[in-house]
Write a protein that holds these residues in place. Structure first.
Motif, PDB file in Angstrom:
ATOM      1  N   PHE A 104       0.830  -1.201   0.000  1.00 52.44           N
ATOM      2  CA  PHE A 104       0.000   0.000   0.000  1.00 52.44           C
ATOM      3  C   PHE A 104       0.869   1.257   0.000  1.00 52.44           C
ATOM      4  CE2 PHE A 104      -2.691   3.314   1.831  1.00 52.44           C
ATOM      5  CZ  PHE A 104      -3.831   3.171   1.058  1.00 52.44           C
ATOM      6  N   VAL A 105       1.915   1.266   0.825  1.00 56.99           N
ATOM      7  CA  VAL A 105       2.820   2.421   0.868  1.00 56.99           C
ATOM      8  C   VAL A 105       3.432   2.668  -0.505  1.00 56.99           C
ATOM      9  CG1 VAL A 105       5.088   3.155   1.730  1.00 56.99           C
ATOM     10  CG2 VAL A 105       3.349   2.320   3.329  1.00 56.99           C
ATOM     11  N   ASN A 106       3.835   1.601  -1.176  1.00 56.86           N
ATOM     12  CA  ASN A 106       4.477   1.763  -2.484  1.00 56.86           C
ATOM     13  C   ASN A 106       3.482   2.126  -3.567  1.00 56.86           C
ATOM     14  OD1 ASN A 106       7.556   1.073  -2.654  1.00 56.86           O
ATOM     15  ND2 ASN A 106       6.721  -0.288  -1.092  1.00 56.86           N
ATOM     16  N   LEU A 107       2.266   1.594  -3.498  1.00 57.02           N
ATOM     17  CA  LEU A 107       1.309   1.935  -4.547  1.00 57.02           C
ATOM     18  C   LEU A 107       0.881   3.399  -4.443  1.00 57.02           C
ATOM     19  CD1 LEU A 107      -2.025   2.126  -3.778  1.00 57.02           C
ATOM     20  CD2 LEU A 107      -1.650  -0.291  -3.307  1.00 57.02           C
ATOM     21  N   VAL A 108       0.826   3.947  -3.221  1.00 55.97           N
ATOM     22  CA  VAL A 108       0.552   5.378  -3.094  1.00 55.97           C
ATOM     23  C   VAL A 108       1.679   6.169  -3.758  1.00 55.97           C
ATOM     24  CG1 VAL A 108       0.346   7.298  -1.460  1.00 55.97           C
ATOM     25  CG2 VAL A 108      -0.866   5.151  -1.022  1.00 55.97           C
ATOM     26  N   ASN A 109       2.905   5.694  -3.590  1.00 50.95           N
ATOM     27  CA  ASN A 109       4.050   6.335  -4.246  1.00 50.95           C
ATOM     28  C   ASN A 109       3.951   6.204  -5.769  1.00 50.95           C
ATOM     29  OD1 ASN A 109       6.574   7.542  -4.620  1.00 50.95           O
ATOM     30  ND2 ASN A 109       7.662   5.615  -4.389  1.00 50.95           N
ATOM     31  N   PHE A 110       3.605   5.006  -6.251  1.00 49.52           N
ATOM     32  CA  PHE A 110       3.498   4.789  -7.692  1.00 49.52           C
ATOM     33  C   PHE A 110       2.407   5.662  -8.323  1.00 49.52           C
ATOM     34  CE2 PHE A 110       4.841   0.109  -6.930  1.00 49.52           C
ATOM     35  CZ  PHE A 110       6.154   0.511  -6.769  1.00 49.52           C
ATOM     36  N   MET A 111       1.316   5.862  -7.582  1.00 48.27           N
ATOM     37  CA  MET A 111       0.177   6.593  -8.134  1.00 48.27           C
ATOM     38  C   MET A 111       0.338   8.107  -8.046  1.00 48.27           C
ATOM     39  SD  MET A 111      -1.956   4.308  -9.298  1.00 48.27           S
ATOM     40  CE  MET A 111      -3.529   5.135  -9.392  1.00 48.27           C
ATOM     41  N   ASP A 112       1.394   8.548  -7.389  1.00 49.85           N
ATOM     42  CA  ASP A 112       1.637   9.986  -7.260  1.00 49.85           C
ATOM     43  C   ASP A 112       2.393  10.477  -8.487  1.00 49.85           C
ATOM     44  OD1 ASP A 112       1.739  12.544  -6.044  1.00 49.85           O
ATOM     45  OD2 ASP A 112       3.770  12.134  -5.319  1.00 49.85           O
ATOM     46  N   GLY A 113       1.731  10.395  -9.649  1.00 52.02           N
ATOM     47  CA  GLY A 113       2.408  10.717 -10.899  1.00 52.02           C
ATOM     48  C   GLY A 113       1.765  11.824 -11.701  1.00 52.02           C
ATOM     49  N   LEU A 114       0.714  12.438 -11.163  1.00 47.64           N
ATOM     50  CA  LEU A 114       0.059  13.573 -11.826  1.00 47.64           C
ATOM     51  C   LEU A 114      -0.186  14.667 -10.803  1.00 47.64           C
ATOM     52  CD1 LEU A 114      -2.769  12.225 -14.194  1.00 47.64           C
ATOM     53  CD2 LEU A 114      -0.544  13.132 -14.844  1.00 47.64           C
ATOM     54  N   ASP A 115      -0.249  15.896 -11.266  1.00 43.81           N
ATOM     55  CA  ASP A 115      -0.555  17.015 -10.381  1.00 43.81           C
ATOM     56  C   ASP A 115      -1.895  16.756  -9.676  1.00 43.81           C
ATOM     57  OD1 ASP A 115       1.690  18.072 -11.514  1.00 43.81           O
ATOM     58  OD2 ASP A 115       0.618  19.461 -12.837  1.00 43.81           O
ATOM     59  N   VAL A 145      -0.415  23.801 -13.710  1.00 40.44           N
ATOM     60  CA  VAL A 145       0.832  23.053 -13.756  1.00 40.44           C
ATOM     61  C   VAL A 145       1.523  23.229 -12.414  1.00 40.44           C
ATOM     62  CG1 VAL A 145       3.076  22.925 -14.875  1.00 40.44           C
ATOM     63  CG2 VAL A 145       1.032  23.363 -16.251  1.00 40.44           C
ATOM     64  N   ALA A 146       1.938  22.114 -11.790  1.00 40.23           N
ATOM     65  CA  ALA A 146       2.438  22.135 -10.421  1.00 40.23           C
ATOM     66  C   ALA A 146       3.711  22.958 -10.286  1.00 40.23           C
ATOM     67  CB  ALA A 146       2.698  20.707  -9.944  1.00 40.23           C
ATOM     68  N   ARG A 147       3.794  23.683  -9.167  1.00 41.04           N
ATOM     69  CA  ARG A 147       5.014  24.415  -8.833  1.00 41.04           C
ATOM     70  C   ARG A 147       5.947  23.572  -7.975  1.00 41.04           C
ATOM     71  NH1 ARG A 147       4.105  28.143  -5.397  1.00 41.04           N
ATOM     72  NH2 ARG A 147       5.920  29.436  -5.917  1.00 41.04           N
ATOM     73  N   ILE A 148       5.418  22.493  -7.393  1.00 37.46           N
ATOM     74  CA  ILE A 148       6.217  21.628  -6.535  1.00 37.46           C
ATOM     75  C   ILE A 148       5.523  20.276  -6.420  1.00 37.46           C
ATOM     76  CG2 ILE A 148       5.107  22.302  -4.362  1.00 37.46           C
ATOM     77  CD1 ILE A 148       7.952  22.303  -3.101  1.00 37.46           C
ATOM     78  N   PHE A 149       6.314  19.229  -6.239  1.00 39.70           N
ATOM     79  CA  PHE A 149       5.793  17.868  -6.073  1.00 39.70           C
ATOM     80  C   PHE A 149       6.002  17.403  -4.630  1.00 39.70           C
ATOM     81  CE2 PHE A 149       7.302  17.262 -10.695  1.00 39.70           C
ATOM     82  CZ  PHE A 149       6.121  17.792 -11.189  1.00 39.70           C
ATOM     83  N   LEU A 150       5.254  16.371  -4.258  1.00 38.69           N
ATOM     84  CA  LEU A 150       5.426  15.774  -2.934  1.00 38.69           C
ATOM     85  C   LEU A 150       6.795  15.115  -2.787  1.00 38.69           C
ATOM     86  CD1 LEU A 150       2.021  13.996  -2.221  1.00 38.69           C
ATOM     87  CD2 LEU A 150       3.039  15.816  -0.837  1.00 38.69           C
ATOM     88  N   GLY A 151       7.180  14.310  -3.785  1.00 41.17           N
ATOM     89  CA  GLY A 151       8.369  13.485  -3.666  1.00 41.17           C
ATOM     90  C   GLY A 151       8.085  12.265  -2.796  1.00 41.17           C
ATOM     91  N   ASP A 152       9.029  11.335  -2.758  1.00 37.29           N
ATOM     92  CA  ASP A 152       8.878  10.161  -1.912  1.00 37.29           C
ATOM     93  C   ASP A 152       8.794  10.544  -0.440  1.00 37.29           C
ATOM     94  OD1 ASP A 152       9.129   8.846  -4.280  1.00 37.29           O
ATOM     95  OD2 ASP A 152      10.835   7.612  -3.708  1.00 37.29           O
ATOM     96  N   VAL A 153       9.412  11.665  -0.067  1.00 35.49           N
ATOM     97  CA  VAL A 153       9.365  12.123   1.315  1.00 35.49           C
ATOM     98  C   VAL A 153       7.930  12.439   1.745  1.00 35.49           C
ATOM     99  CG1 VAL A 153       9.729  14.560   0.733  1.00 35.49           C
ATOM    100  CG2 VAL A 153      10.442  13.711   2.969  1.00 35.49           C
ATOM    101  N   GLY A 154       7.038  12.626   0.782  1.00 36.87           N
ATOM    102  CA  GLY A 154       5.637  12.867   1.091  1.00 36.87           C
ATOM    103  C   GLY A 154       4.752  11.671   0.823  1.00 36.87           C
ATOM    104  N   SER A 155       4.925  11.033  -0.345  1.00 38.39           N
ATOM    105  CA  SER A 155       4.021   9.944  -0.717  1.00 38.39           C
ATOM    106  C   SER A 155       4.160   8.730   0.215  1.00 38.39           C
ATOM    107  CB  SER A 155       4.262   9.524  -2.163  1.00 38.39           C
ATOM    108  OG  SER A 155       5.591   9.095  -2.368  1.00 38.39           O
ATOM    109  N   LEU A 156       5.384   8.442   0.672  1.00 43.27           N
ATOM    110  CA  LEU A 156       5.577   7.274   1.545  1.00 43.27           C
ATOM    111  C   LEU A 156       4.912   7.453   2.917  1.00 43.27           C
ATOM    112  CD1 LEU A 156       9.268   6.259   0.709  1.00 43.27           C
ATOM    113  CD2 LEU A 156       7.153   5.230  -0.141  1.00 43.27           C
ATOM    114  N   PRO A 157       5.162   8.541   3.651  1.00 43.70           N
ATOM    115  CA  PRO A 157       4.455   8.703   4.928  1.00 43.70           C
ATOM    116  C   PRO A 157       2.948   8.892   4.767  1.00 43.70           C
ATOM    117  CG  PRO A 157       5.806  10.641   4.464  1.00 43.70           C
ATOM    118  CD  PRO A 157       6.200   9.592   3.475  1.00 43.70           C
TER     119      PRO A 157
END
Length: 338
Positions: free
Chosen positions: A148-159, A207-219
């Motif tokens: 689940f943690v990884n799929l949230v990371n995988f799905m974080d691919g669009l603004d 268009v996004a000015r910043i992304f979450l990154g793994d530091v956001g999607s994982l937690p």
């Protein structure tokens, strides 16, 4: 449902939103220098964009939730402290991976450590499957949590994609925390995470000015997974499955298809249904809007399953949810009619 619990949820949500928005503005100049995501063949963005807004989202969530839990006078802070510690740990792992990608094996091992800490923190008398040995069920939950943690990371691919998924889920969990269907601590964490994502959303809209990154999607994946686990432990398995059903289906079906084709499934790609939708000509706003609308429907189905609390109703509602998700995946997988 006490007015004090509702007030605390609003306080946690508003405080997290304000802190998240403020920290994003403060940290963005630094992230432009140290954590710039450059476009590649698998990216959905076209210009270099800083990543690392997850630092603000995670910090805002934990601070606001912690303050609200203390204000609530929670008698046992052990489990929230373990969850908070695991979230910080996995956020650090994600930030390191954002700056300098880690090898797959140690990355998964570190993530599994955080997930296991959360899963085994739950009291031993809480079970989902009666009759299943404790260690077997908890072991399976660690595997499911890691996915689940990884799929949230995988799905974080669009603004705005993560916000479109997590905001409806966390709103429902926050509501259920006020009505004692999940522990108050889980409800307050959900309210704070919802607020933090709302504070992040203006900077991440297309268009996004910043992304979450793994530091956001994982937690975020870890915290949402913990909230759903608390819901499942209290007999609401159907609701716990319905809430994240789109993410579960898109990521899992994509993984199985890639494995069947003998592709290196651990490598970044553009095979997810939401990515195929943009490749087929749909705009980012439309894709994210449809995902959000679907998640609102799934949230209503989850609340309905809790209200009926019936096995037959749960089965029917899961079928309705699965059909709605299948229709959405089918729409994303083919070009829109001209």
């Amino acid at each position: 449902m006490s007015s004090f619990e509702i007030l605390l949820s609003f306080i946690a949500m508003g405080l997290a939103a304000a802190i998240s928005a403020f920290l994003i503005q403060v940290t963005r100049p630094l992230l432009l220098r140290v954590a710039l995501a450059k476009p590649n063949a698998r990216s959905s963005h076209r210009i270099p964009t800083p990543q690392g807004a997850g630092i603000a989202v995670t910090a805002a969530t934990l601070f606001a939730a912690g303050a609200a839990i203390v204000m609530a006078g929670a008698p046992d802070l052990t489990i929230p402290l373990i969850v908070f510690g695991a979230s910080l740990f996995i956020a650090v792992v994600g930030f390191v991976d954002d700056i300098r990608p880690l090898p797959v094996a140690p990355r998964l091992l570190l993530q599994a450590t955080a997930v296991a800490a959360v899963v085994f923190a739950a009291p031993s008398n809480l079970k989902i499957i009666s009759g299943c040995p404790f260690w077997l069920e908890r072991g399976l939950l660690v595997v499911a949590g890691l996915w689940f943690v990884n799929l949230v990371n995988f799905m974080d691919g669009l603004d705005l994609m993560t916000a479109a998924e997590a905001v409806p889920i966390t709103l429902v969990i926050a509501l259920l925390g006020c009505s004692n269907h999940v522990p108050a601590a889980a409800g307050l964490v959900a309210a704070a995470l919802c607020g933090a994502l709302l504070g992040f959303a203006p900077s991440n809209r297309p268009v996004a000015r910043i992304f979450l990154g793994d530091v956001g999607s994982l937690p975020i994946g870890l915290l949402v997974g913990w909230c759903l686990l608390e819901l499942a432990f209290r007999g609401q398995v159907a609701a716990a499955l319905l809430l994240p059903l789109y993410y579960l289906a898109d990521a899992t079906v994509t993984l199985l298809r890639r494995m069947a084709r003998r592709e290196p499934f651990w490598v970044a790609h553009r095979s997810h249904f939401y990515q195929r939708a943009t490749d087929n000509g749909l705009t980012v706003r439309r894709v994210v809007g449809e995902v959000f609308g679907l998640n609102v429907v799934l949230a209503l189905l989850a609340l309905t399953s809790i209200a009926f609390d019936s096995t037959i109703a749960n089965i029917l509602l899961l079928l309705v949810g699965a059909l709605a998700v299948a229709v959405q995946l089918s729409r994303f997988s083919r070009p829109p009619p001209t």
